[in-house]
Design a protein around this motif. Sequence first.
Motif, PDB file in Angstrom:
ATOM      1  N   GLN A  89      -0.831  31.936  99.139  1.00 15.04           N
ATOM      2  CA  GLN A  89      -0.631  33.169  99.024  1.00 15.04           C
ATOM      3  C   GLN A  89       0.896  33.424  98.950  1.00 15.04           C
ATOM      4  O   GLN A  89       1.675  32.640  99.382  1.00 15.04           O
ATOM      5  N   PHE A  90       1.348  34.259  97.884  1.00 16.66           N
ATOM      6  CA  PHE A  90       2.684  34.285  97.468  1.00 16.66           C
ATOM      7  C   PHE A  90       3.603  34.554  98.657  1.00 16.66           C
ATOM      8  O   PHE A  90       4.649  33.962  98.668  1.00 16.66           O
ATOM      9  N   LYS A  91       3.127  35.310  99.283  1.00 13.25           N
ATOM     10  CA  LYS A  91       3.923  35.890 100.655  1.00 13.25           C
ATOM     11  C   LYS A  91       4.295  34.666 101.700  1.00 13.25           C
ATOM     12  O   LYS A  91       5.118  34.987 102.590  1.00 13.25           O
ATOM     13  N   VAL A 136      -3.732  28.443  90.554  1.00  9.50           N
ATOM     14  CA  VAL A 136      -4.886  29.134  89.932  1.00  9.50           C
ATOM     15  C   VAL A 136      -5.327  30.476  91.075  1.00  9.50           C
ATOM     16  O   VAL A 136      -5.879  31.290  90.500  1.00  9.50           O
ATOM     17  N   ASN A 137      -5.302  30.084  92.286  1.00 14.71           N
ATOM     18  CA  ASN A 137      -5.626  31.014  93.325  1.00 14.71           C
ATOM     19  C   ASN A 137      -4.436  32.315  93.178  1.00 14.71           C
ATOM     20  O   ASN A 137      -5.049  33.433  93.126  1.00 14.71           O
ATOM     21  N   ARG A 141      -5.556  36.128  92.094  1.00 15.94           N
ATOM     22  CA  ARG A 141      -5.549  37.371  92.893  1.00 15.94           C
ATOM     23  C   ARG A 141      -4.794  38.389  92.042  1.00 15.94           C
ATOM     24  O   ARG A 141      -4.744  39.448  92.406  1.00 15.94           O
ATOM     25  N   PHE A 142      -3.710  37.876  91.259  1.00 13.35           N
ATOM     26  CA  PHE A 142      -2.949  38.827  90.313  1.00 13.35           C
ATOM     27  C   PHE A 142      -3.849  39.689  89.279  1.00 13.35           C
ATOM     28  O   PHE A 142      -4.016  40.570  89.333  1.00 13.35           O
ATOM     29  N   LEU A 143      -5.155  39.048  88.591  1.00 12.41           N
ATOM     30  CA  LEU A 143      -5.773  39.733  87.777  1.00 12.41           C
ATOM     31  C   LEU A 143      -6.712  40.428  88.404  1.00 12.41           C
ATOM     32  O   LEU A 143      -7.169  41.511  88.139  1.00 12.41           O
ATOM     33  N   LEU A 144      -7.009  40.083  89.728  1.00  6.06           N
ATOM     34  CA  LEU A 144      -8.102  40.958  90.466  1.00  6.06           C
ATOM     35  C   LEU A 144      -7.426  42.369  90.873  1.00  6.06           C
ATOM     36  O   LEU A 144      -8.202  43.363  91.068  1.00  6.06           O
ATOM     37  N   GLN A 145      -6.191  42.404  90.644  1.00  2.00           N
ATOM     38  CA  GLN A 145      -5.419  43.672  91.140  1.00  2.00           C
ATOM     39  C   GLN A 145      -5.766  44.806  89.868  1.00  2.00           C
ATOM     40  O   GLN A 145      -5.545  46.036  90.171  1.00  2.00           O
TER      41      GLN A 145
END
Length: 233
Positions: A89-91, A136-137, A141-145
């Motif tokens: 996760q980016f955070k 990829v993950n 997650r970005f596209l799911l937004q």
Amino acid sequence: MPDKSDDGPQLSVDIANQISTNSGYFVVSGVFAAFAVYIYRTLPANPGPFERFMYIPFIALSIFSAAMFYAHLASEVGSWGSLWEAHFQFKNVDLFFFTTLILTAVSGISSLPTGDGRGVILFLIILMVFASIFLVNAGLRFLLQWIPETAKWRLMLVFSVSIPLLIVCRIVWTSVLNDYSIIPIQQLSLTRPVELGIQFSILLVAILQSMAAMAIIAGLLSIPLVLWDEYSR
């Protein structure tokens, strides 16, 4: 303390605080690693069977001490699965790089028995696997937004990403990498960077191709469930 966000399985791990409060694990790990390196460097020119491997237990203890930190961190987060997910996760990019550096140290000290650069090569391989999963993950997650939170749209996203990715990987594999053979890690060397780069390219394409294929299979298997969910409303 790690804290969960309000949007599901997102986890925030304060790695700086964890290192500060659990630094004892790394102190012990560093002591054992120092002993291993010291014993290795002071070996005679022709060591006996016992002397040849007497530093290996210290390597194992060093790795075990570092692993205990991650066991503690997993208990703080909730589980090993949650800790694994948190890495991508980016955070938690600082956690990702911290673990990568830990793997670098482990690879380096683990290469003492061979006396060559295989530990570094192994680290690069591990880094590539982790980085591929991370990217990829993060991309998914970005596209799911940007899509509705329904099973149908998520399934469409899986297919719209996985199928083109699989096609591109197959094209690269057949048209570019098909003429190169896979070389065992024992035969790889840092002194041959071109050969190393080719092998890493093969590995990267294989990883992405496998991930795309697994996503497509999972998507196909989930079609009946998605249809049931759509028409049972």
